[in-house]
Design a protein around this motif. Structure first.
Motif, short mmCIF file in Angstrom:
data_model
loop_
_atom_site.label_atom_id
_atom_site.label_comp_id
_atom_site.label_asym_id
_atom_site.label_seq_id
_atom_site.Cartn_x
_atom_site.Cartn_y
_atom_site.Cartn_z
N ASP A 1 0.85 -1.19 0.00
CA ASP A 1 0.00 0.00 0.00
C ASP A 1 0.89 1.25 0.00
OD1 ASP A 1 -1.56 2.29 1.47
OD2 ASP A 1 -3.08 0.86 0.79
N PRO A 2 0.58 2.22 -0.89
CA PRO A 2 1.41 3.43 -0.99
C PRO A 2 1.56 4.19 0.32
CG PRO A 2 -0.15 3.31 -2.83
CD PRO A 2 -0.52 2.21 -1.88
N ALA A 3 0.61 4.03 1.23
CA ALA A 3 0.65 4.79 2.50
C ALA A 3 1.87 4.43 3.33
CB ALA A 3 -0.63 4.53 3.29
N TRP A 4 2.34 3.18 3.25
CA TRP A 4 3.47 2.80 4.11
C TRP A 4 4.49 1.90 3.39
CZ3 TRP A 4 -0.11 -0.07 8.09
CH2 TRP A 4 -0.65 -1.23 7.51
N LYS A 5 4.38 1.77 2.09
CA LYS A 5 5.30 0.91 1.35
C LYS A 5 6.76 1.29 1.58
CE LYS A 5 6.47 -0.61 -3.32
NZ LYS A 5 6.16 -0.47 -4.78
N ASP A 6 7.08 2.59 1.46
CA ASP A 6 8.47 3.05 1.63
C ASP A 6 8.95 2.82 3.06
OD1 ASP A 6 8.54 3.82 -1.00
OD2 ASP A 6 8.01 5.92 -0.59
N TRP A 7 8.06 3.07 4.03
CA TRP A 7 8.45 2.88 5.44
C TRP A 7 8.77 1.41 5.71
CZ3 TRP A 7 6.84 0.03 9.62
CH2 TRP A 7 7.35 0.41 10.86
N ILE A 8 7.97 0.51 5.16
CA ILE A 8 8.20 -0.93 5.35
C ILE A 8 9.52 -1.35 4.72
CG2 ILE A 8 7.41 -3.23 4.64
CD1 ILE A 8 4.56 -2.28 5.10
N GLU A 9 9.80 -0.84 3.51
CA GLU A 9 11.04 -1.21 2.84
C GLU A 9 12.26 -0.71 3.60
OE1 GLU A 9 10.78 0.26 -1.13
OE2 GLU A 9 9.43 -1.35 -1.80
N ASN A 10 12.12 0.44 4.28
CA ASN A 10 13.25 1.01 5.01
C ASN A 10 13.42 0.42 6.41
OD1 ASN A 10 13.93 2.77 2.91
ND2 ASN A 10 12.50 4.34 3.63
N LEU B 1 11.38 -2.56 7.70
CA LEU B 1 11.03 -3.97 7.85
C LEU B 1 11.47 -4.77 6.62
CD1 LEU B 1 7.38 -3.54 9.25
CD2 LEU B 1 9.47 -3.98 10.57
N SER B 2 12.69 -4.54 6.23
CA SER B 2 13.20 -5.20 5.02
C SER B 2 13.25 -6.72 5.17
CB SER B 2 14.59 -4.68 4.66
OG SER B 2 15.49 -4.87 5.76
N TRP B 3 13.28 -7.21 6.44
CA TRP B 3 13.34 -8.65 6.69
C TRP B 3 12.05 -9.36 6.25
CZ3 TRP B 3 9.40 -10.24 9.84
CH2 TRP B 3 8.82 -9.27 10.66
N LEU B 4 10.97 -8.58 6.02
CA LEU B 4 9.74 -9.19 5.55
C LEU B 4 9.89 -9.79 4.15
CD1 LEU B 4 6.90 -6.70 6.64
CD2 LEU B 4 7.19 -9.08 7.38
N HIS B 5 10.83 -9.24 3.38
CA HIS B 5 11.02 -9.70 2.00
C HIS B 5 11.96 -10.91 1.98
CE1 HIS B 5 8.99 -6.19 0.35
NE2 HIS B 5 9.66 -5.45 1.21
N ALA B 6 11.61 -11.89 1.18
CA ALA B 6 12.42 -13.11 1.07
C ALA B 6 12.32 -13.64 -0.35
CB ALA B 6 11.94 -14.16 2.07
N TRP C 1 6.83 -12.30 4.00
CA TRP C 1 6.31 -13.26 4.97
C TRP C 1 4.85 -13.00 5.33
CZ3 TRP C 1 8.57 -17.62 5.37
CH2 TRP C 1 9.94 -17.72 5.15
N LEU C 2 4.36 -11.78 5.06
CA LEU C 2 2.94 -11.52 5.29
C LEU C 2 2.07 -12.29 4.29
CD1 LEU C 2 2.40 -7.74 6.20
CD2 LEU C 2 2.01 -9.78 7.60
N GLN C 3 2.63 -12.55 3.11
CA GLN C 3 1.89 -13.36 2.13
C GLN C 3 1.72 -14.79 2.66
OE1 GLN C 3 4.67 -11.88 -1.16
NE2 GLN C 3 2.84 -12.41 -2.33
N VAL C 4 2.79 -15.34 3.20
CA VAL C 4 2.73 -16.68 3.78
C VAL C 4 1.75 -16.70 4.95
CG1 VAL C 4 4.06 -18.52 4.89
CG2 VAL C 4 5.11 -17.15 3.08
#
Length: 254
Positions: free
Chosen positions: A185-194, A196-201, A210-213
């Protein structure tokens, strides 16, 4: 043609096709029920015209949904709705009998169109999310899957009855897509990438978060739990009806 060599394109196309097929099972049944009272020579016309109008309407609504999902916070709302839709998909329902049939061709087409419009919210949100803003992918996916639903309704229903895992996989896929919507979501996409980068795998070429899983697991666990609860409640109600009928029969004998 470069698009055809992109594995992400084929992944997205597969997701759109599966989501639309799984979620359109009820719509296909509605088409059949609405036309069931027509003469045999008009049934095919009703299905073709009604389904054709529904296809155009579905494509327009989904393109609008794709654009809306670019706005801040709307993906979050869409993800919550998608979780609800996915869980609801696993809970059995028996309300197809309420669909009105018609002995008039145009009335049948109107019934099909209205019913499809009412029932298409899940399809529109799910397919729009899987398209990820790619209108070409969206149109191709719908063009492939909608005819499959229209002309293979009976076969699809039989396959889903024989192998319920198809519905479970579809529901899990919706949970997977909802998890991706939350993160992007554009509202917090950049904040998550900066932050909570560990969410991406990634596993090989497959990239995910990991939210998809978690979304897929949540949908399946909650959906199965509610399905068992609904079945137990239905069984209890059936026993109560049987007991009441038995008592009534005994009273009449006296």
């Amino acid at each position: 043609m470069e698009m055809l060599s992109d594995p992400l394109f084929w992944t997205g196309l597969g997701q759109i096709t599966l989501i639309n097929i799984v979620l359109s099972g009820d719509n296909a049944v509605v088409i059949a029920l609405a036309a069931r009272s027509l003469p045999a020579h008009q049934q095919k016309k009703a299905v073709m015209w009604g389904a054709g109008a529904a296809v155009v309407m579905r494509i327009v609504l989904t393109i609008i949904a794709v654009e809306l999902l670019r706005w801040p916070y709307l993906k979050i709302i869409g993800a919550v709705l998608l979780f609800w839709i996915a869980i609801k998909l696993l809970v059995p329902e028996h309300d197809d009998e309420n669909v009105e049939s018609s002995d008039n061709l145009m009335k049948a087409v109107k019934t099909i169109l209205i019913a499809d419009l009412v029932m298409s919210l899940d399809n529109v949100i799910g397919v729009a999310a899987a398209a990820k803003g790619n209108t070409t992918l969206l149109v191709i996916g719908l063009a492939i899957s909608i005819p499959l639903v229209i002309f293979g309704a009976t076969m699809l229903m039989k396959l889903m009855e024989r192998w319920p895992v198809i519905i479970t996989i579809g529901a899990g896929l919706l949970g997977w897509v909802a998890g991706e919507m939350l993160v992007t979501d554009p509202a917090w996409k950049d904040w998550i990438e900066n932050n909570l980068s560990w969410l991406h795998a990634h596993i090989g070429p497959l990239e995910f978060n990991w939210l998809q899983v978690a979304g897929a697991v949540l949908v399946i666990v909650v959906g199965k739990h509610l399905a068992k609860k609904a079945e137990a409640q239905a069984e209890t109600e059936h026993k109560i009806v049987d007991l009441a009928a038995g008592d009534a029969a005994n009273q009449s004998k006296k």
